[in-house]
Design an enzyme around this catalytic site. Structure first.
Site, PDB file in Angstrom:
ATOM      1  N   SER A 173       0.828  -1.195   0.000  1.00 22.84           N
ATOM      2  CA  SER A 173       0.000   0.000   0.000  1.00 22.84           C
ATOM      3  C   SER A 173       0.876   1.264   0.000  1.00 22.84           C
ATOM      4  O   SER A 173       1.698   1.443  -0.887  1.00 22.84           O
ATOM      5  CB  SER A 173      -0.963  -0.031   1.185  1.00 22.84           C
ATOM      6  N   ASP A 183      -0.692   1.371  -4.849  1.00 20.49           N
ATOM      7  CA  ASP A 183      -1.566   0.335  -5.413  1.00 20.49           C
ATOM      8  C   ASP A 183      -2.950   0.879  -5.769  1.00 20.49           C
ATOM      9  O   ASP A 183      -3.866   0.130  -6.080  1.00 20.49           O
ATOM     10  CB  ASP A 183      -1.665  -0.887  -4.486  1.00 20.49           C
ATOM     11  N   ASP A 235      -5.490   2.251  -4.249  1.00 26.75           N
ATOM     12  CA  ASP A 235      -6.749   2.020  -3.537  1.00 26.75           C
ATOM     13  C   ASP A 235      -7.115   3.215  -2.649  1.00 26.75           C
ATOM     14  O   ASP A 235      -8.257   3.356  -2.244  1.00 26.75           O
ATOM     15  CB  ASP A 235      -6.727   0.706  -2.735  1.00 26.75           C
TER      16      ASP A 235
END
Length: 578
Positions: A150, A305, A307
């Site tokens: 992340s 990533d 998100d």
């Protein structure tokens, strides 16, 4: 600190066992130079396969992210899949981000799955995490994983595991997978030798299917058409967002998107930032500078990533400011519900979800639009769990958490910065169509619902001693809870570990209604909410603060905002958290 017998034994196992020469040389170098602290940290435990998977610093050792710790985790997951879905073709999807070794780790995982007779769909290059979530259901997979850490610093990498609904694994599968992983005591049990016939590369066709779903989220295409030249600055922070965010914005009809070129190329060293985290102003500075130079309308950012979404807007003084995750989630929730109502798309089955440490203004917004709001534990796997439980009965609209995660629509079952970027841009276009900015929309929102102000402190406690300190802090808070915080009496304590909510005046207890989680919340008489929560993926304990007061007029926003800042600082000082 001298090496314990356990650590020495593990070092000997790695030096004499079936490990590659480079790994052994790295360990021997630490031994030869007497770096006992580094050796202790690398071997004092096995890198924990938690409920979401693995995450750790890359390097040699049992407490590091490397081909062997990843291999044992993948073998354990393979064993569990074979046990759970025996007698049928088992399929998994694999994606990876831009981090160092991510591509290699993804290939190692693919090799191991295939060696266990499992069909693998491996993305041909880096892709956002939400697309992996989408691919699992689109391809009919039983599981999937993404290699990512992340927004962690560059030294980290990880292995995040998903189930057949496209969500991160939850009970009972999470605990069962952990048991399978822990039962693999030797790398000799890992099947590293690939069966190439089982590995299939996927790419543009999945992108197209995913982008079609994102495009269908648009509620106000006419406003976008009128504001197609909305000036957007976007940075992927050297991550996967570059693969799909510009395409999604283009699909929505935006024609004036400026990518921050210094951060456009995927790079696991994240050379322009200390930490590739859109929550941090330093990471957003290049985008803000470009927005100022271009006189842009909004700034959008995604983490490696893709998100998590970050956004910047101009305030009423023409200065660029960054919105936090609570503000972004609240604005998106307000937009989704109001736009759906205006478009006649609302039903009495609609619902939103937000987490227990996210601003309660989301609940207020849902209440105003007579939409059900569910509150759940931190993490999108819990939001996805509610969607799964209500599938076919109620309609999920959107949901979010304070840590810059938001998910619109249920075709993805994890936070999705690609669709969030597209809808933030649409929201900005609709506001501009009315002659307003997103900042003005935010201030008006708080005038309507009351001004909520949130703040987060993360205390980092590294290594073995750090983990012990975090547990001690939680034990002390439970054993000696504060009677008052910053002068306001504590009226309610919510202990999500025991599942009990205690009224401090009456002593009566009720159930939280949620599964056990190591989180404590203190609610005070003046409406403040303080939450303590050890991170499940990082060596941190997090304290969340939420305070509120009425906002009679938008002109009072700055003064009220400063007042709430002072209240938060008083709470921090009183709890001695500096």
């Amino acid at each position: 600190m001298a090496l314990s017998p356990d650590v020495q034994q593990k070092i000997n196992t790695w030096l004499s066992g079936n490990y590659d020469a480079t790994t052994k040389a790295d360990i021997q170098q630490l031994v030869a130079t007497g770096q006992d602290d580094a050796l202790n940290d690398a071997f004092y435990r096995d890198l924990e396969f938690g409920t979401g998977g693995l995450r750790g610093v890359m390097g040699a050792g049992s407490n590091r992210m490397n081909r062997y710790t990843l291999g044992m985790a993948t073998q354990g997951l393979s064993n569990y899949l074979l046990h759970s879905f025996g007698g049928q073709e088992i399929k998994v999807a694999i994606a990876h981000d831009s981090r160092n070794n991510s591509k290699e780790f993804a290939r190692i995982a693919a090799d191991i799955f295939s060696a266990n007779g499992i069909t693998v769909y491996l993305f041909d290059a880096l892709r956002p995490t939400p697309e992996l979530s989408f691919a699992i259901r689109y391809l009919g997979c039983q599981s999937g994983c993404v290699i990512t850490a992340s927004h962690n610093p560059k030294e980290y990498n990880g292995f995040k595991v998903y189930w057949n609904d496209g969500a991160q694994v939850v009970a009972p599968h999470d605990k069962n997978i952990i048991e399978e992983v822990q039962s693999i005591q030797s790398v000799d049990k890992v099947r590293f030798q690939a069966d190439e016939s089982k590995i299939h590369l996927i790419g543009p066709e999945l992108d197209e299917a995913y982008l079609r779903q994102v495009q269908q989220l648009s509620i106000n295409p006419a406003a976008i058409q009128r504001q197609s030249d909305l000036k957007i600055v976007f940075t992927p922070l050297h991550g996967t967002g570059i693969t799909l965010v510009p395409k999604a914005l283009e699909r929505f009809g935006f024609q004036n998107v400026h990518v921050v070129q210094e951060q456009a190329t995927p790079d696991g060293n994240f050379p322009t930032v200390q930490s590739p985290n859109p929550e941090e102003k330093a990471a957003m500075q290049l985008a803000l500078d470009q927005a100022k130079a271009l006189d842009a309308d909004i700034v959008l950012a995604t983490d490696p990533d893709a998100d998590r979404v970050g956004m910047g807007v101009k305030n009423d003084k023409g200065e660029w400011v960054l919105l936090n995750g609570n503000q972004t989630a609240a604005l998106l929730t307000q937009y989704m519900l109001s736009a759906r109502k205006q478009a006649g798309k609302m039903t009495d089955k609609d619902f939103i979800v937000y987490t227990i440490v996210t601003s309660d203004v989301l609940g207020d917004i849902a209440n105003r639009y007579q939409v059900t709001a569910y509150n759940t534990l931190t993490g999108f796997k819990y939001i996805a769990g509610i969607i799964r439980d209500l599938e076919g009965k109620e309609t999920y609209i959107c949901g979010g958490e304070e840590s810059y995660g938001f998910m619109i629509g249920d075709f993805v079952r994890d936070k999705d910065a690609v669709s969030a970027c597209a809808l933030v841009a649409e929201m900005a276009a609709v506001a501009k169509d009315k002659g307003r900015t997103l900042y003005e929309e935010m201030v008006q929102m708080y005038a309507d619902y009351g001004l909520y102000k949130e703040h987060l402190i993360s205390l980092t406690k590294k290594g073995q001693r750090g983990a012990e300190e975090i547990q001690e802090m939680m034990r002390d808070l439970r054993a000696n809870p504060p009677a008052t915080i910053a002068g306001s009496p504590v009226v309610e304590i919510r202990d999500y570990k025991t599942g009990k909510i205690t009224d401090q005046k009456t002593g009566q207890t009720t159930d939280t209604g949620l599964e056990s989680s190591n989180v404590l919340q203190f609610l005070t008489e003046d409406g403040s909410k303080i939450s303590a929560r050890p991170s499940g993926t990082e060596p941190k304990i997090k304290f969340y603060f939420s305070v509120k007061q009425p906002l009679k007029s938008t002109v009072d926003f700055d003064l009220a905002d400063r007042t709430l800042d002072q209240r938060i600082q008083a709470i921090i000082e009183d709890m001695q958290l500096k």
